[in-house]
Write a protein that holds these residues in place. Structure first.
Motif, mmCIF file in Angstrom:
data_model
loop_
_atom_site.group_PDB
_atom_site.id
_atom_site.type_symbol
_atom_site.label_atom_id
_atom_site.label_comp_id
_atom_site.label_asym_id
_atom_site.label_seq_id
_atom_site.Cartn_x
_atom_site.Cartn_y
_atom_site.Cartn_z
ATOM 1 N N ASP A 1 4.217 -2.934 -5.304
ATOM 2 C CA ASP A 1 5.458 -2.255 -5.669
ATOM 3 C C ASP A 1 5.238 -1.241 -6.798
ATOM 4 O O ASP A 1 6.179 -0.761 -7.389
ATOM 5 N N SER A 2 4.005 -0.924 -7.098
ATOM 6 C CA SER A 2 3.680 0.013 -8.164
ATOM 7 C C SER A 2 3.554 1.420 -7.585
ATOM 8 O O SER A 2 2.843 1.628 -6.602
ATOM 9 N N ASP A 3 4.232 2.372 -8.200
ATOM 10 C CA ASP A 3 4.133 3.765 -7.750
ATOM 11 C C ASP A 3 2.684 4.240 -7.762
ATOM 12 O O ASP A 3 2.227 4.907 -6.830
ATOM 13 N N LEU A 4 1.973 3.901 -8.831
ATOM 14 C CA LEU A 4 0.585 4.332 -8.958
ATOM 15 C C LEU A 4 -0.277 3.743 -7.848
ATOM 16 O O LEU A 4 -1.037 4.450 -7.195
ATOM 17 N N LEU A 5 -0.144 2.444 -7.597
ATOM 18 C CA LEU A 5 -0.962 1.807 -6.568
ATOM 19 C C LEU A 5 -0.579 2.280 -5.169
ATOM 20 O O LEU A 5 -1.452 2.475 -4.317
ATOM 21 N N LEU A 6 0.710 2.504 -4.912
ATOM 22 C CA LEU A 6 1.123 3.036 -3.612
ATOM 23 C C LEU A 6 0.502 4.414 -3.388
ATOM 24 O O LEU A 6 0.023 4.725 -2.294
ATOM 25 N N THR A 7 0.495 5.222 -4.433
ATOM 26 C CA THR A 7 -0.104 6.554 -4.330
ATOM 27 C C THR A 7 -1.607 6.460 -4.092
ATOM 28 O O THR A 7 -2.162 7.193 -3.264
ATOM 29 N N MET A 8 -2.254 5.545 -4.793
ATOM 30 C CA MET A 8 -3.704 5.383 -4.620
ATOM 31 C C MET A 8 -4.050 4.925 -3.206
ATOM 32 O O MET A 8 -5.019 5.404 -2.611
ATOM 33 N N VAL A 9 -3.243 4.020 -2.655
ATOM 34 C CA VAL A 9 -3.484 3.556 -1.282
ATOM 35 C C VAL A 9 -3.297 4.716 -0.307
ATOM 36 O O VAL A 9 -4.113 4.922 0.602
ATOM 37 N N PRO B 1 -9.690 8.431 16.360
ATOM 38 C CA PRO B 1 -9.367 8.125 17.752
ATOM 39 C C PRO B 1 -8.928 6.670 17.883
ATOM 40 O O PRO B 1 -9.272 5.832 17.068
ATOM 41 N N ILE B 2 -8.187 6.401 18.921
ATOM 42 C CA ILE B 2 -7.724 5.044 19.216
ATOM 43 C C ILE B 2 -8.248 4.659 20.591
ATOM 44 O O ILE B 2 -8.082 5.403 21.557
ATOM 45 N N ARG B 3 -8.863 3.499 20.662
ATOM 46 C CA ARG B 3 -9.380 3.025 21.958
ATOM 47 C C ARG B 3 -8.364 2.170 22.701
ATOM 48 O O ARG B 3 -8.186 2.308 23.895
ATOM 49 N N ASP B 4 -7.730 1.247 21.969
ATOM 50 C CA ASP B 4 -6.772 0.334 22.602
ATOM 51 C C ASP B 4 -5.846 -0.238 21.519
ATOM 52 O O ASP B 4 -5.949 0.112 20.345
ATOM 53 N N HIS B 5 -4.963 -1.134 21.936
ATOM 54 C CA HIS B 5 -3.998 -1.731 21.002
ATOM 55 C C HIS B 5 -4.717 -2.526 19.905
ATOM 56 O O HIS B 5 -4.295 -2.515 18.751
ATOM 57 N N ALA B 6 -5.796 -3.204 20.256
ATOM 58 C CA ALA B 6 -6.547 -3.976 19.264
ATOM 59 C C ALA B 6 -7.144 -3.049 18.197
ATOM 60 O O ALA B 6 -7.206 -3.416 17.013
ATOM 61 N N ASP B 7 -7.566 -1.858 18.596
ATOM 62 C CA ASP B 7 -8.098 -0.883 17.655
ATOM 63 C C ASP B 7 -7.014 -0.427 16.679
ATOM 64 O O ASP B 7 -7.267 -0.270 15.482
ATOM 65 N N VAL B 8 -5.800 -0.236 17.185
ATOM 66 C CA VAL B 8 -4.668 0.136 16.325
ATOM 67 C C VAL B 8 -4.433 -0.959 15.292
ATOM 68 O O VAL B 8 -4.271 -0.681 14.098
ATOM 69 N N GLU B 9 -4.423 -2.214 15.726
ATOM 70 C CA GLU B 9 -4.181 -3.326 14.805
ATOM 71 C C GLU B 9 -5.314 -3.470 13.795
ATOM 72 O O GLU B 9 -5.076 -3.809 12.641
ATOM 73 N N ARG B 10 -6.542 -3.198 14.214
ATOM 74 C CA ARG B 10 -7.682 -3.241 13.298
ATOM 75 C C ARG B 10 -7.527 -2.175 12.206
ATOM 76 O O ARG B 10 -7.759 -2.443 11.024
ATOM 77 N N LYS B 11 -7.117 -0.985 12.607
ATOM 78 C CA LYS B 11 -6.960 0.106 11.634
ATOM 79 C C LYS B 11 -5.756 -0.145 10.718
ATOM 80 O O LYS B 11 -5.795 0.193 9.530
ATOM 81 N N ARG B 12 -4.722 -0.753 11.242
ATOM 82 C CA ARG B 12 -3.565 -1.118 10.410
ATOM 83 C C ARG B 12 -3.991 -2.175 9.384
ATOM 84 O O ARG B 12 -3.644 -2.087 8.206
ATOM 85 N N ALA B 13 -4.760 -3.161 9.825
ATOM 86 C CA ALA B 13 -5.242 -4.204 8.915
ATOM 87 C C ALA B 13 -6.190 -3.620 7.873
ATOM 88 O O ALA B 13 -6.212 -4.086 6.723
ATOM 89 N N VAL C 1 -5.910 -0.770 6.417
ATOM 90 C CA VAL C 1 -5.094 -0.187 5.344
ATOM 91 C C VAL C 1 -4.713 -1.279 4.338
ATOM 92 O O VAL C 1 -4.749 -1.065 3.124
ATOM 93 N N LEU C 2 -4.384 -2.460 4.828
ATOM 94 C CA LEU C 2 -4.036 -3.570 3.938
ATOM 95 C C LEU C 2 -5.247 -4.037 3.141
ATOM 96 O O LEU C 2 -5.124 -4.466 1.994
ATOM 97 N N VAL C 3 -6.434 -3.937 3.730
ATOM 98 C CA VAL C 3 -7.663 -4.283 3.005
ATOM 99 C C VAL C 3 -7.903 -3.273 1.888
ATOM 100 O O VAL C 3 -8.258 -3.647 0.760
ATOM 101 N N VAL C 4 -7.687 -1.984 2.174
ATOM 102 C CA VAL C 4 -7.821 -0.946 1.145
ATOM 103 C C VAL C 4 -6.820 -1.204 0.020
ATOM 104 O O VAL C 4 -7.166 -1.116 -1.161
ATOM 105 N N GLU C 5 -5.585 -1.550 0.396
ATOM 106 C CA GLU C 5 -4.561 -1.860 -0.600
ATOM 107 C C GLU C 5 -5.028 -3.022 -1.489
ATOM 108 O O GLU C 5 -4.934 -2.953 -2.715
ATOM 109 N N GLU C 6 -5.541 -4.069 -0.874
ATOM 110 C CA GLU C 6 -5.985 -5.235 -1.641
ATOM 111 C C GLU C 6 -7.127 -4.872 -2.585
ATOM 112 O O GLU C 6 -7.146 -5.280 -3.748
#
Length: 187
Positions: free
Chosen positions: A107-115, A143-155, A157-162
């Motif tokens: 919830d930090s503006d700075l961390l949201l910007t960094m992510v 590029p996106i190969r399939d739905h699993a690839d989309v979920e991997r790339k979404r996850a 982003v959360l790893v980068v955030e962490e």
């Protein structure tokens, strides 16, 4: 509205003033007392006339997690750069792209910007929108190969955030991240 103590305000503005004077000197391309004094006057005018909001909570730099983030970030740059370059150069081109939303936990503006910045700097992902109130980031991925690839790339982003929270977040930010992880694990 809280009034910031003069010592705290000075502590935040002195490095910025030094930076502005340094940039002024570099723009002029030569060192002289006139450039130094005029740079100081410009820096003071900027600080007085265009005050920047202070980052609430400040920044906590943790060297170990910062080193881990940096290593993963550089690896992501090279791997994603090679993947996007291959997609651009191959005869068939890019087959699929995706626009996805990621619910961030900080919830930090700075961390949201960094992510958002760290995500956009990696080839193949571009931040289209960051909804501050809902903490939702909208991304264009390729590029996106399939739905699993989309979920991997979404996850990812959360790893980068962490990684960024662990490297730069306050104790409250790290605790909020842990609470969010516990809630997700409980579901």
């Amino acid at each position: 509205m809280t009034v910031e103590p003069a010592a705290t305000r000075l502590r935040h503005q002195v490095p910025l003033a030094v930076w502005l004077v340094l940039v002024w000197m570099l723009l002029w391309g030569s060192w002289s007392w006139a450039n130094l004094l005029s740079g100081l006057l410009v820096a003071l005018a900027v600080l007085v006339l265009l005050p920047l909001p202070h980052v609430v909570g400040g920044v906590r730099v943790r060297p170990g997690p910062l080193l881990a983030f940096s290593g993963h970030f550089v690896r992501d740059l090279f791997v994603s750069g090679a993947e996007v370059a291959w997609q651009a150069l191959r005869p068939l081109g890019v087959h699929q792209t995706a626009i996805v939303q990621v619910q961030l936990r900080v919830d930090s503006d700075l961390l949201l910007t960094m992510v958002a910045e760290a995500t956009s700097l990696v080839p193949g992902s571009l931040v289209l929108d960051l909804d501050r109130e809902r903490r939702v980031m909208t991304l264009h991925l390729l590029p996106i190969r399939d739905h699993a690839d989309v979920e991997r790339k979404r996850a990812n982003v959360l790893v980068v955030e962490e990684r960024l929270v662990r490297a730069f977040g306050s104790a409250d930010d790290v605790a909020a991240l842990e609470r969010a992880r516990t809630e997700v694990a409980a579901r």
